[in-house]
Design a protein around this motif. Structure first.
Motif, PDB file in Angstrom:
ATOM      1  N   ALA A  91     -16.404  37.283  17.774  1.00 46.54           N
ATOM      2  CA  ALA A  91     -15.040  36.519  18.288  1.00 46.54           C
ATOM      3  C   ALA A  91     -14.675  36.001  19.195  1.00 46.54           C
ATOM      4  CB  ALA A  91     -13.717  37.158  17.488  1.00 46.54           C
ATOM      5  N   ASP A  92     -15.098  36.703  21.093  1.00 45.34           N
ATOM      6  CA  ASP A  92     -14.958  36.443  22.085  1.00 45.34           C
ATOM      7  C   ASP A  92     -16.721  35.967  22.346  1.00 45.34           C
ATOM      8  OD1 ASP A  92     -17.181  38.624  22.462  1.00 45.34           O
ATOM      9  OD2 ASP A  92     -15.776  39.677  23.490  1.00 45.34           O
ATOM     10  N   GLY A  93     -17.740  35.725  21.558  1.00 47.86           N
ATOM     11  CA  GLY A  93     -19.045  35.288  22.171  1.00 47.86           C
ATOM     12  C   GLY A  93     -19.571  35.817  22.903  1.00 47.86           C
ATOM     13  N   SER A  94     -19.180  37.236  23.287  1.00 52.31           N
ATOM     14  CA  SER A  94     -20.671  38.221  24.320  1.00 52.31           C
ATOM     15  C   SER A  94     -21.225  38.416  23.037  1.00 52.31           C
ATOM     16  CB  SER A  94     -19.755  39.197  24.722  1.00 52.31           C
ATOM     17  OG  SER A  94     -18.701  40.076  23.553  1.00 52.31           O
ATOM     18  N   ARG A  95     -21.456  39.294  22.568  1.00 53.44           N
ATOM     19  CA  ARG A  95     -22.629  39.399  21.554  1.00 53.44           C
ATOM     20  C   ARG A  95     -24.098  38.832  21.256  1.00 53.44           C
ATOM     21  NH1 ARG A  95     -21.174  42.579  16.395  1.00 53.44           N
ATOM     22  NH2 ARG A  95     -23.872  43.362  16.496  1.00 53.44           N
ATOM     23  N   CYS A  96     -24.040  37.537  22.031  1.00 57.48           N
ATOM     24  CA  CYS A  96     -24.595  36.025  21.578  1.00 57.48           C
ATOM     25  C   CYS A  96     -25.603  36.115  23.102  1.00 57.48           C
ATOM     26  CB  CYS A  96     -24.941  35.248  20.982  1.00 57.48           C
ATOM     27  SG  CYS A  96     -25.972  34.079  20.690  1.00 57.48           S
ATOM     28  N   ASP A  97     -26.574  36.321  23.892  1.00 57.35           N
ATOM     29  CA  ASP A  97     -27.328  36.764  25.183  1.00 57.35           C
ATOM     30  C   ASP A  97     -27.297  35.055  25.304  1.00 57.35           C
ATOM     31  OD1 ASP A  97     -29.287  37.336  23.970  1.00 57.35           O
ATOM     32  OD2 ASP A  97     -28.790  39.196  25.296  1.00 57.35           O
ATOM     33  N   THR A  98     -28.010  34.820  26.733  1.00 48.82           N
ATOM     34  CA  THR A  98     -28.970  33.787  27.117  1.00 48.82           C
ATOM     35  C   THR A  98     -30.756  33.993  25.434  1.00 48.82           C
ATOM     36  OG1 THR A  98     -28.161  34.332  28.801  1.00 48.82           O
ATOM     37  CG2 THR A  98     -30.148  32.569  28.276  1.00 48.82           C
ATOM     38  N   ARG A  99     -30.964  35.230  25.198  1.00 48.75           N
ATOM     39  CA  ARG A  99     -31.998  35.057  24.434  1.00 48.75           C
ATOM     40  C   ARG A  99     -31.560  35.013  23.415  1.00 48.75           C
ATOM     41  NH1 ARG A  99     -34.194  40.853  24.253  1.00 48.75           N
ATOM     42  NH2 ARG A  99     -35.311  39.473  21.950  1.00 48.75           N
ATOM     43  N   CYS A 100     -30.231  35.395  23.062  1.00 46.43           N
ATOM     44  CA  CYS A 100     -29.790  35.196  21.447  1.00 46.43           C
ATOM     45  C   CYS A 100     -29.886  33.393  21.295  1.00 46.43           C
ATOM     46  CB  CYS A 100     -28.708  35.505  21.717  1.00 46.43           C
ATOM     47  SG  CYS A 100     -27.492  35.326  19.670  1.00 46.43           S
ATOM     48  N   GLU A 101     -29.008  32.533  22.393  1.00 47.56           N
ATOM     49  CA  GLU A 101     -28.795  31.046  22.565  1.00 47.56           C
ATOM     50  C   GLU A 101     -29.836  30.488  22.047  1.00 47.56           C
ATOM     51  OE1 GLU A 101     -26.302  30.393  25.410  1.00 47.56           O
ATOM     52  OE2 GLU A 101     -24.574  31.235  24.725  1.00 47.56           O
ATOM     53  N   GLY A 102     -30.836  31.027  22.751  1.00 44.56           N
ATOM     54  CA  GLY A 102     -32.672  30.752  22.192  1.00 44.56           C
ATOM     55  C   GLY A 102     -32.959  29.902  21.039  1.00 44.56           C
ATOM     56  N   ALA A 103     -32.600  31.189  20.318  1.00 44.06           N
ATOM     57  CA  ALA A 103     -32.671  31.535  18.639  1.00 44.06           C
ATOM     58  C   ALA A 103     -31.498  30.255  18.135  1.00 44.06           C
ATOM     59  CB  ALA A 103     -32.632  32.371  17.816  1.00 44.06           C
ATOM     60  N   TRP A 104     -30.367  30.777  18.002  1.00 44.99           N
ATOM     61  CA  TRP A 104     -29.012  30.085  17.974  1.00 44.99           C
ATOM     62  C   TRP A 104     -27.861  30.076  18.954  1.00 44.99           C
ATOM     63  CZ3 TRP A 104     -27.646  32.484  12.693  1.00 44.99           C
ATOM     64  CH2 TRP A 104     -28.772  33.035  12.631  1.00 44.99           C
ATOM     65  N   GLN A 142     -13.621  32.975  14.888  1.00 46.15           N
ATOM     66  CA  GLN A 142     -14.960  32.417  15.622  1.00 46.15           C
ATOM     67  C   GLN A 142     -16.218  31.455  15.942  1.00 46.15           C
ATOM     68  OE1 GLN A 142     -16.197  35.390  14.392  1.00 46.15           O
ATOM     69  NE2 GLN A 142     -13.964  35.803  14.368  1.00 46.15           N
ATOM     70  N   PRO A 143     -16.609  31.744  16.663  1.00 45.05           N
ATOM     71  CA  PRO A 143     -17.446  31.066  17.661  1.00 45.05           C
ATOM     72  C   PRO A 143     -18.748  30.382  16.448  1.00 45.05           C
ATOM     73  CG  PRO A 143     -17.372  32.831  19.247  1.00 45.05           C
ATOM     74  CD  PRO A 143     -16.627  33.407  17.873  1.00 45.05           C
ATOM     75  N   LEU A 144     -19.045  29.147  17.134  1.00 42.23           N
ATOM     76  CA  LEU A 144     -19.986  28.689  15.592  1.00 42.23           C
ATOM     77  C   LEU A 144     -21.544  28.357  16.547  1.00 42.23           C
ATOM     78  CD1 LEU A 144     -17.716  25.741  14.274  1.00 42.23           C
ATOM     79  CD2 LEU A 144     -18.365  28.119  13.789  1.00 42.23           C
ATOM     80  N   TYR A 145     -22.697  28.681  15.508  1.00 39.64           N
ATOM     81  CA  TYR A 145     -24.091  28.215  16.638  1.00 39.64           C
ATOM     82  C   TYR A 145     -24.730  27.504  15.324  1.00 39.64           C
ATOM     83  CZ  TYR A 145     -22.372  32.444  19.207  1.00 39.64           C
ATOM     84  OH  TYR A 145     -21.843  33.119  19.800  1.00 39.64           O
ATOM     85  N   ARG A 146     -25.655  27.184  16.236  1.00 43.34           N
ATOM     86  CA  ARG A 146     -26.913  26.320  14.106  1.00 43.34           C
ATOM     87  C   ARG A 146     -28.116  27.337  15.438  1.00 43.34           C
ATOM     88  NH1 ARG A 146     -25.104  22.590  17.862  1.00 43.34           N
ATOM     89  NH2 ARG A 146     -24.176  20.536  17.071  1.00 43.34           N
ATOM     90  N   TYR A 147     -28.718  27.479  14.689  1.00 50.96           N
ATOM     91  CA  TYR A 147     -30.523  28.062  13.632  1.00 50.96           C
ATOM     92  C   TYR A 147     -31.294  26.668  13.768  1.00 50.96           C
ATOM     93  CZ  TYR A 147     -33.591  31.598  11.939  1.00 50.96           C
ATOM     94  OH  TYR A 147     -34.369  32.438  12.130  1.00 50.96           O
ATOM     95  N   ALA A 148     -31.651  27.558  15.269  1.00 46.53           N
ATOM     96  CA  ALA A 148     -32.954  26.827  15.580  1.00 46.53           C
ATOM     97  C   ALA A 148     -33.797  26.594  14.544  1.00 46.53           C
ATOM     98  CB  ALA A 148     -33.278  27.413  16.788  1.00 46.53           C
TER      99      ALA A 148
END
Length: 181
Positions: A91-104, A142-148
């Motif tokens: 919920a706070d967005g902290s579980r997805c780090d910089t490496r995660c954001e490359g894929a998501w 919930q923070p939203l992401y795309r999947y590369a």
């Protein structure tokens, strides 16, 4: 003067025109054979930009648009039709780090609120502040992401993925995760 020297610029011009005509013909062929949801003329393996958006009308700012898919079960998509995901217990967005954001890649905006599209509950759409001073778009908190790896509109390969960051799901238009298939 050599007889062919004077015609070199003309040959280059004709070559350039022939190349341009061939490229246009290839693009037209690609558009005619594109599958539904494909982006004609673009490499289908190229991830979508982090912030597809529409103009908000003020100073060139853009508002990310979140809308409902036209598939069953209905889930959130961005303005270009690419599926949006949530990471469970994030919920706070902290579980997805910089490496995660490359894929998501996160759905972000600067200084403007996201716009609800058709089928979206405006009261569930919001943002949270990120460390880089951008706003992370959220739905039902919930923070939203795309999947590369989705490679464009209509793809949902990220649904049910479990990786080092956790479990990923499509987001229901009502807020919770879409149940796993």
């Amino acid at each position: 003067m050599h007889p062919s020297t004077g015609s070199t610029p003309l040959r280059l011009l004709l070559l350039a025109l022939a190349t341009a005509a061939a490229l246009v013909a290839c693009q037209e062929d690609r558009a005619d054979t594109a599958a539904p949801g494909e982006r004609p003329g673009l490499d289908p393996d190229t991830p979508m930009p982090t912030n597809p958006a529409v103009a908000a009308g003020q100073g060139g700012d853009v508002r990310p648009v979140v809308t409902a898919s036209d598939t069953t079960p209905a889930h959130l998509v961005d303005a270009s039709g690419q599926a949006l995901y949530m990471l469970h217990d994030n919920a706070d967005g902290s579980r997805c780090d910089t490496r995660c954001e490359g894929a998501w890649p996160p759905v972000t905006t600067r200084d403007v609120q996201p716009a609800p599209g058709e089928g979206i509950q405006n009261d569930l759409l919001g943002t949270i502040q990120r460390q880089d001073s951008t706003l992370h778009v959220t739905y039902d908190g919930q923070p939203l992401y795309r999947y590369a790896a989705d490679a464009g509109a209509g793809r949902t390969a990220g649904h049910g993925v479990e990786d080092q960051w956790g479990e990923w799901s499509l987001v229901s238009v009502h807020g919770p995760a879409v149940p796993q298939r």
